[in-house]
Write a protein that holds these residues in place. Structure first.
Motif, PDB file in Angstrom:
ATOM      1  N   GLY A  87      -1.286  19.781  14.653  1.00 49.34           N
ATOM      2  CA  GLY A  87      -2.137  19.201  15.689  1.00 49.34           C
ATOM      3  C   GLY A  87      -2.523  17.769  15.359  1.00 49.34           C
ATOM      4  N   LEU A  88      -2.882  17.515  14.100  1.00 47.35           N
ATOM      5  CA  LEU A  88      -3.207  16.145  13.687  1.00 47.35           C
ATOM      6  C   LEU A  88      -2.007  15.216  13.823  1.00 47.35           C
ATOM      7  CD1 LEU A  88      -5.333  16.728  10.447  1.00 47.35           C
ATOM      8  CD2 LEU A  88      -6.156  16.092  12.723  1.00 47.35           C
ATOM      9  N   LEU A  89      -0.822  15.716  13.471  1.00 45.74           N
ATOM     10  CA  LEU A  89       0.382  14.905  13.585  1.00 45.74           C
ATOM     11  C   LEU A  89       0.657  14.530  15.038  1.00 45.74           C
ATOM     12  CD1 LEU A  89       2.872  13.646  12.232  1.00 45.74           C
ATOM     13  CD2 LEU A  89       4.027  15.854  12.485  1.00 45.74           C
ATOM     14  N   LEU A  90       0.481  15.470  15.949  1.00 46.51           N
ATOM     15  CA  LEU A  90       0.688  15.183  17.367  1.00 46.51           C
ATOM     16  C   LEU A  90      -0.307  14.136  17.865  1.00 46.51           C
ATOM     17  CD1 LEU A  90       1.350  18.801  18.732  1.00 46.51           C
ATOM     18  CD2 LEU A  90       3.027  16.967  18.395  1.00 46.51           C
ATOM     19  N   ILE A  91      -1.545  14.224  17.403  1.00 46.36           N
ATOM     20  CA  ILE A  91      -2.550  13.234  17.796  1.00 46.36           C
ATOM     21  C   ILE A  91      -2.169  11.853  17.269  1.00 46.36           C
ATOM     22  CG2 ILE A  91      -4.949  12.515  17.442  1.00 46.36           C
ATOM     23  CD1 ILE A  91      -5.701  15.497  17.429  1.00 46.36           C
ATOM     24  N   ALA A  92      -1.739  11.807  16.000  1.00 42.56           N
ATOM     25  CA  ALA A  92      -1.375  10.526  15.393  1.00 42.56           C
ATOM     26  C   ALA A  92      -0.183   9.876  16.089  1.00 42.56           C
ATOM     27  CB  ALA A  92      -1.076  10.721  13.911  1.00 42.56           C
ATOM     28  N   LEU A  93       0.727  10.691  16.627  1.00 41.43           N
ATOM     29  CA  LEU A  93       1.936  10.175  17.264  1.00 41.43           C
ATOM     30  C   LEU A  93       1.791   9.951  18.763  1.00 41.43           C
ATOM     31  CD1 LEU A  93       4.699  12.319  15.500  1.00 41.43           C
ATOM     32  CD2 LEU A  93       4.296   9.866  15.231  1.00 41.43           C
ATOM     33  N   SER A  94       0.757  10.505  19.363  1.00 40.52           N
ATOM     34  CA  SER A  94       0.654  10.463  20.818  1.00 40.52           C
ATOM     35  C   SER A  94       0.447   9.038  21.314  1.00 40.52           C
ATOM     36  CB  SER A  94      -0.512  11.341  21.295  1.00 40.52           C
ATOM     37  OG  SER A  94      -1.753  10.740  20.986  1.00 40.52           O
ATOM     38  N   VAL A  95       0.970   8.755  22.501  1.00 39.60           N
ATOM     39  CA  VAL A  95       0.798   7.425  23.091  1.00 39.60           C
ATOM     40  C   VAL A  95      -0.653   7.208  23.502  1.00 39.60           C
ATOM     41  CG1 VAL A  95       3.179   7.252  23.881  1.00 39.60           C
ATOM     42  CG2 VAL A  95       1.491   8.344  25.355  1.00 39.60           C
ATOM     43  N   ARG A  96      -1.405   8.286  23.680  1.00 39.38           N
ATOM     44  CA  ARG A  96      -2.801   8.167  24.076  1.00 39.38           C
ATOM     45  C   ARG A  96      -3.697   7.795  22.898  1.00 39.38           C
ATOM     46  NH1 ARG A  96      -3.353  13.678  27.778  1.00 39.38           N
ATOM     47  NH2 ARG A  96      -1.641  13.204  29.215  1.00 39.38           N
ATOM     48  N   VAL A 149      -7.532   8.023  12.196  1.00 48.03           N
ATOM     49  CA  VAL A 149      -8.246   9.080  11.460  1.00 48.03           C
ATOM     50  C   VAL A 149      -7.343  10.289  11.268  1.00 48.03           C
ATOM     51  CG1 VAL A 149     -10.173  10.704  11.560  1.00 48.03           C
ATOM     52  CG2 VAL A 149     -10.517   8.314  12.231  1.00 48.03           C
ATOM     53  N   ALA A 150      -6.603  10.650  12.318  1.00 45.89           N
ATOM     54  CA  ALA A 150      -5.672  11.785  12.199  1.00 45.89           C
ATOM     55  C   ALA A 150      -4.628  11.514  11.128  1.00 45.89           C
ATOM     56  CB  ALA A 150      -4.996  12.049  13.551  1.00 45.89           C
ATOM     57  N   ALA A 151      -4.106  10.285  11.089  1.00 43.31           N
ATOM     58  CA  ALA A 151      -3.118   9.924  10.071  1.00 43.31           C
ATOM     59  C   ALA A 151      -3.725   9.991   8.678  1.00 43.31           C
ATOM     60  CB  ALA A 151      -2.575   8.524  10.342  1.00 43.31           C
ATOM     61  N   ALA A 152      -4.973   9.553   8.537  1.00 44.06           N
ATOM     62  CA  ALA A 152      -5.645   9.607   7.233  1.00 44.06           C
ATOM     63  C   ALA A 152      -5.804  11.045   6.766  1.00 44.06           C
ATOM     64  CB  ALA A 152      -7.009   8.922   7.318  1.00 44.06           C
ATOM     65  N   LEU A 153      -6.141  11.943   7.678  1.00 44.93           N
ATOM     66  CA  LEU A 153      -6.305  13.352   7.303  1.00 44.93           C
ATOM     67  C   LEU A 153      -4.972  13.987   6.922  1.00 44.93           C
ATOM     68  CD1 LEU A 153      -8.925  14.566   9.941  1.00 44.93           C
ATOM     69  CD2 LEU A 153      -9.304  13.946   7.553  1.00 44.93           C
ATOM     70  N   LEU A 154      -3.883  13.439   7.441  1.00 47.88           N
ATOM     71  CA  LEU A 154      -2.562  13.962   7.076  1.00 47.88           C
ATOM     72  C   LEU A 154      -2.194  13.648   5.627  1.00 47.88           C
ATOM     73  CD1 LEU A 154      -0.520  13.287  10.330  1.00 47.88           C
ATOM     74  CD2 LEU A 154      -0.869  15.509   9.245  1.00 47.88           C
ATOM     75  N   THR A 155      -2.942  12.742   4.975  1.00 47.39           N
ATOM     76  CA  THR A 155      -2.691  12.498   3.552  1.00 47.39           C
ATOM     77  C   THR A 155      -3.057  13.721   2.723  1.00 47.39           C
ATOM     78  OG1 THR A 155      -4.892  11.519   3.200  1.00 47.39           O
ATOM     79  CG2 THR A 155      -3.089  10.022   3.792  1.00 47.39           C
ATOM     80  N   LEU A 156      -3.775  14.673   3.322  1.00 50.00           N
ATOM     81  CA  LEU A 156      -4.077  15.918   2.622  1.00 50.00           C
ATOM     82  C   LEU A 156      -2.846  16.826   2.558  1.00 50.00           C
ATOM     83  CD1 LEU A 156      -7.588  16.727   4.137  1.00 50.00           C
ATOM     84  CD2 LEU A 156      -7.020  15.372   2.105  1.00 50.00           C
ATOM     85  N   LYS A 157      -1.876  16.575   3.446  1.00 52.17           N
ATOM     86  CA  LYS A 157      -0.607  17.300   3.416  1.00 52.17           C
ATOM     87  C   LYS A 157       0.487  16.298   3.798  1.00 52.17           C
ATOM     88  CE  LYS A 157       1.351  21.806   4.559  1.00 52.17           C
ATOM     89  NZ  LYS A 157       1.104  23.120   5.201  1.00 52.17           N
ATOM     90  N   PRO A 158       0.776  15.352   2.908  1.00 54.49           N
ATOM     91  CA  PRO A 158       1.582  14.180   3.271  1.00 54.49           C
ATOM     92  C   PRO A 158       3.009  14.478   3.685  1.00 54.49           C
ATOM     93  CG  PRO A 158       1.222  14.302   0.887  1.00 54.49           C
ATOM     94  CD  PRO A 158       0.326  15.319   1.515  1.00 54.49           C
ATOM     95  N   GLN A 159       3.563  15.644   3.304  1.00 49.34           N
ATOM     96  CA  GLN A 159       4.943  15.917   3.689  1.00 49.34           C
ATOM     97  C   GLN A 159       5.110  16.042   5.193  1.00 49.34           C
ATOM     98  OE1 GLN A 159       2.915  17.909   1.988  1.00 49.34           O
ATOM     99  NE2 GLN A 159       3.428  20.093   2.148  1.00 49.34           N
ATOM    100  N   LEU A 160       4.013  16.307   5.919  1.00 49.56           N
ATOM    101  CA  LEU A 160       4.109  16.406   7.376  1.00 49.56           C
ATOM    102  C   LEU A 160       4.113  15.044   8.053  1.00 49.56           C
ATOM    103  CD1 LEU A 160       1.881  19.430   8.511  1.00 49.56           C
ATOM    104  CD2 LEU A 160       4.356  19.197   8.619  1.00 49.56           C
ATOM    105  N   ILE A 168      -7.409   1.687   9.938  1.00 47.59           N
ATOM    106  CA  ILE A 168      -8.347   2.801   9.865  1.00 47.59           C
ATOM    107  C   ILE A 168      -7.807   3.902   8.968  1.00 47.59           C
ATOM    108  CG2 ILE A 168      -9.344   4.685  11.227  1.00 47.59           C
ATOM    109  CD1 ILE A 168      -9.800   2.692  13.444  1.00 47.59           C
ATOM    110  N   ALA A 169      -6.509   4.184   9.063  1.00 45.44           N
ATOM    111  CA  ALA A 169      -5.909   5.227   8.228  1.00 45.44           C
ATOM    112  C   ALA A 169      -6.075   4.885   6.747  1.00 45.44           C
ATOM    113  CB  ALA A 169      -4.437   5.397   8.574  1.00 45.44           C
ATOM    114  N   VAL A 170      -5.814   3.643   6.390  1.00 50.42           N
ATOM    115  CA  VAL A 170      -5.938   3.224   4.991  1.00 50.42           C
ATOM    116  C   VAL A 170      -7.382   3.318   4.525  1.00 50.42           C
ATOM    117  CG1 VAL A 170      -5.726   1.267   3.413  1.00 50.42           C
ATOM    118  CG2 VAL A 170      -3.899   1.749   5.044  1.00 50.42           C
TER     119      VAL A 170
END
Length: 262
Positions: A129-138, A147-158, A177-179
């Motif tokens: 779900g976070l990955l879809l948010i990070a990639l969405s055009v919206r 923020v979604a991309a930053a949270l994906l650092t908890l499971k970076p392979q995704l 913001i992600a950094v």
């Protein structure tokens, strides 16, 4: 919560959620240094639900403890239900923000992989779900996407290709913001749980995982659906399997870049 182990004596009820539950308990009540010590962590899990022969391990970096700690306020079963519901909500939100049609969202939520995640107590619904948010055009180029991309650092392979995609899209706000959020979470986890927890994560857990990926056999191999593990199974040569995996990963990044440019 004793007795929450299936009759085979191998798997806990709720699958891998016991790892999250145990990490949450240790994060709040200690000892913190047991979280990334595989032997001590596994022994602690058995004090919570009873003996089982599967491997207990918390594989996520220390910032994850900031988010899983609330699980300790629930029992194991209520915590599992709450976590499962949260994963579905985030997955549903990500699908909507990605622009999926209602029927597509429904298919995604009822897909065998989604249901499997619920049964095994995995984190994949939440992180997808976070990955879809990070990639969405919206949301991708906006603060919420960062923020979604930053949270994906908890499971970076995704989200390993996200930095490339963000750069190609020139989504500077999301990158910044992600950094900042990722660094902030790392710093906060070090302040609250101590720097040693990072040393233990890198020195104990990651080395344990690396050794397992390269040398474990049996049912474990079926739990790792990757090119690398497929290579180990089919070729029997760990070094060659790693090379093939690297080639496929590089090709995947190249394809993602081509799709963004094209």
């Amino acid at each position: 919560a004793k007795g929450l182990v299936y009759a085979d004596g191998f798997d806990p009820v709720g699958g891998d959620f016991i790892n999250m539950f145990a990490a949450a308990r240790l994060a709040l009540a200690g000892p913190i240094d047991a979280i990334y010590d595989p032997a001590r962590f596994g022994a602690f899990e058995q004090t919570l639900i009873g003996p089982f022969s599967g491997v207990g391990l918390w594989v996520y970096p220390p910032p994850s403890l900031l988010f899983v700690a609330p699980c300790a306020m629930f029992g194991s079963v209520p915590g599992l239900l709450a976590w499962s519901a949260l994963g579905l909500v985030v997955l549903d939100l990500g699908a909507w923000r990605m622009g999926f049609k209602p029927i597509e969202v429904l298919v995604l939520l009822l897909a065998p992989a989604t249901i499997s995640v619920l049964v095994t107590g995995q984190t994949s619904n939440f992180f997808l779900g976070l990955l879809l948010i990070a990639l969405s055009v919206r949301d991708g180029g906006r603060p919420v996407g960062g923020v979604a991309a930053a949270l994906l650092t908890l499971k970076p392979q995704l989200g390993f290709a996200l930095p490339v995609i963000f750069l190609l899209r020139r989504q500077w706000t999301a990158i910044g913001i992600a950094v900042l959020v990722a660094l902030g979470l790392a710093a906060l986890s070090a302040m609250l749980f101590g720097v040693d927890v990072w040393r233990s994560y890198v020195g104990d857990t990651l080395s344990f995982l690396s050794a397992g990926e390269r040398g474990n056999t049996g049912p474990f191999m079926a739990l790792e659906p990757s090119v690398f593990m497929a290579g180990r199974i089919l070729i029997g040569d760990t070094g060659l399997a790693l090379i093939v995996h690297g080639i496929v990963a590089a090709a995947t990044v190249a394809y993602a870049v081509w799709r963004q440019i094209g």
